[in-house]
Scaffold this motif. Structure first.
Motif, PDB file in Angstrom:
ATOM      1  N   UNK A  76     -41.919  64.085  -8.615  1.00 37.11           N
ATOM      2  CA  UNK A  76     -41.230  63.880  -9.889  1.00 37.11           C
ATOM      3  C   UNK A  76     -40.207  62.758  -9.777  1.00 37.11           C
ATOM      4  N   UNK A  77     -40.167  61.904 -10.797  1.00 39.06           N
ATOM      5  CA  UNK A  77     -39.189  60.821 -10.872  1.00 39.06           C
ATOM      6  C   UNK A  77     -38.200  61.155 -11.990  1.00 39.06           C
ATOM      7  N   UNK A  78     -36.917  61.276 -11.686  1.00 35.08           N
ATOM      8  CA  UNK A  78     -35.941  61.656 -12.714  1.00 35.08           C
ATOM      9  C   UNK A  78     -35.897  60.654 -13.856  1.00 35.08           C
ATOM     10  N   UNK A  79     -35.641  61.132 -15.062  1.00 32.59           N
ATOM     11  CA  UNK A  79     -35.463  60.215 -16.192  1.00 32.59           C
ATOM     12  C   UNK A  79     -34.178  59.419 -16.018  1.00 32.59           C
ATOM     13  N   UNK A  80     -34.124  58.266 -16.649  1.00 30.27           N
ATOM     14  CA  UNK A  80     -32.914  57.451 -16.615  1.00 30.27           C
ATOM     15  C   UNK A  80     -31.975  57.896 -17.729  1.00 30.27           C
ATOM     16  N   UNK A  81     -30.720  58.073 -17.376  1.00 26.25           N
ATOM     17  CA  UNK A  81     -29.727  58.500 -18.357  1.00 26.25           C
ATOM     18  C   UNK A  81     -29.674  57.531 -19.542  1.00 26.25           C
ATOM     19  N   UNK A  82     -29.716  56.239 -19.269  1.00 25.67           N
ATOM     20  CA  UNK A  82     -29.645  55.263 -20.352  1.00 25.67           C
ATOM     21  C   UNK A  82     -30.810  55.377 -21.315  1.00 25.67           C
ATOM     22  N   UNK A  83     -32.012  55.652 -20.779  1.00 29.14           N
ATOM     23  CA  UNK A  83     -33.192  55.780 -21.636  1.00 29.14           C
ATOM     24  C   UNK A  83     -33.091  57.004 -22.535  1.00 29.14           C
ATOM     25  N   UNK A  84     -32.755  58.152 -21.940  1.00 27.40           N
ATOM     26  CA  UNK A  84     -32.724  59.373 -22.738  1.00 27.40           C
ATOM     27  C   UNK A  84     -31.573  59.364 -23.740  1.00 27.40           C
ATOM     28  N   UNK A  85     -30.415  58.882 -23.332  1.00 29.67           N
ATOM     29  CA  UNK A  85     -29.291  58.861 -24.269  1.00 29.67           C
ATOM     30  C   UNK A  85     -29.587  57.956 -25.459  1.00 29.67           C
ATOM     31  N   UNK A  86     -30.372  56.889 -25.239  1.00 28.92           N
ATOM     32  CA  UNK A  86     -30.768  56.027 -26.353  1.00 28.92           C
ATOM     33  C   UNK A  86     -31.763  56.737 -27.264  1.00 28.92           C
ATOM     34  N   UNK A  87     -32.686  57.498 -26.680  1.00 27.81           N
ATOM     35  CA  UNK A  87     -33.657  58.233 -27.495  1.00 27.81           C
ATOM     36  C   UNK A  87     -32.971  59.243 -28.409  1.00 27.81           C
TER      37      UNK A  87
END
Length: 309
Positions: free
Chosen positions: A32-43
């Motif tokens: 598993x590769x963790x999601x990026x905080x910047x990507x999810x917070x933008x979503x």
């Protein structure tokens, strides 16, 4: 006891809580590769993400015995529904412990959300745009997730969603090919060379990211014409196109993008990305100056980045 809590996307603490849910679920999983905080917070940012200019979404967390046990996003993509003449909701960012009751509670909240909007079906996982990736992994769990546009989940996820009535709608295939085996028959190389000598088709060679950017609008036009009949396609808004372009150009280097042109039209393309998944595992979803250097595949890549600044 299981309860479902909607999150307030305007509260940073709620967004962080939503972001952190998969970390204990995948603790010890080497693929598993963790999601990026910047990507999810933008979503989850209703003001900045272009999806929310035309559509809507909400986000739910499942709490079991006082601890967060799962999450789900439920979306209504209005341009997609208009284009395909359907009334569907989509689910995305689904994560859960191996508990059918937790999964059921999350989807019941999603189903209720969809019914309130007059929607009569649900599909997924399907995100906010073409860069979010699609689908749920059903085979190949022994392989590491190589980029964020591909999905990874535990083997029990398909069982949980199928128990709720979901069935496969489409296949997305990911292949792994060792470099030493990535070759074509000699005849293919000779044919490609003859075609290029005729001058009808040419492979564009870029000297910088700036040179590549000049071709991006034509690349997007070809993308739209190529994928127009695909299951996931819908016409992107101008802001969504710019959003996709900005994200692509942040991820790729001009050496990794090959475009085939016929006169001034793009007729084919391939995009390659350096595999930084192991670095993303180490930084655990957060970027700092030191983690950024860790993710750079080589000193030459860093030189290219600095040259373009």
């Amino acid at each position: 006891m299981i309860t479902i809590e909607p999150i307030d996307t305007h509260k940073r603490s709620d967004v962080i809580r939503f972001f952190r849910i998969p970390f204990p679920i995948f603790s010890g999983n080497k693929q598993w590769v963790p999601p990026m905080w910047g990507d999810l917070s933008l979503q989850l940012n209703r003001k900045k993400h272009p999806f929310f200019e035309h559509s809507d979404a909400d986000f739910f967390i499942a709490v079991k015995d006082g601890a967060d046990a799962g999450r789900i996003a439920v979306l209504e993509n209005k341009p997609y529904n208009r284009y395909h003449d359907r009334k569907l909701a989509s689910f995305f960012l689904f994560e859960t412990v191996d508990d059918p009751q937790v999964a059921k509670a999350l989807f019941e909240a999603a189903f209720a959300w969809a019914r309130e909007r007059g929607l009569n079906g649900m599909q997924g996982p399907k995100g906010f745009g073409p860069l979010d990736g699609y689908g749920m992994l059903v085979d190949g769990f022994e392989h590491r997730q190589t980029m964020m546009m591909s999905s990874y989940n535990h083997a029990y996820y398909p069982r949980l969603v199928e128990a709720l009535g979901f069935r496969k709608e489409v296949d997305f295939i990911t292949c792994a090919i060792p470099r030493e085996k990535f070759t074509f028959p000699e005849r293919v190389y000779r044919l490609a060379e003859r075609v290029q000598k005729r001058g009808t088709f040419r492979v564009l060679q870029f000297k910088s990211n700036k040179d590549m950017m000049a071709w991006i609008p034509k690349f997007i036009d070809t993308y739209n014409k190529t994928f127009v009949k695909n299951w996931e396609y819908y016409p992107l808004s101008d802001r969504e196109v710019n959003f996709v372009v900005d994200n692509i150009t942040q991820l790729i280097n001009y050496d990794f993008m090959k475009i085939i042109a016929h006169e001034d039209a793009v007729v084919g393309f391939v995009i390659a990305f350096p595999d930084v998944s192991s670095a993303l595992q180490r930084i655990r979803g957060y970027v700092s100056p030191f983690s950024f250097l860790d993710a750079i595949p080589s000193p030459w890549a860093l030189i290219d980045i600095l040259r373009e600044v």
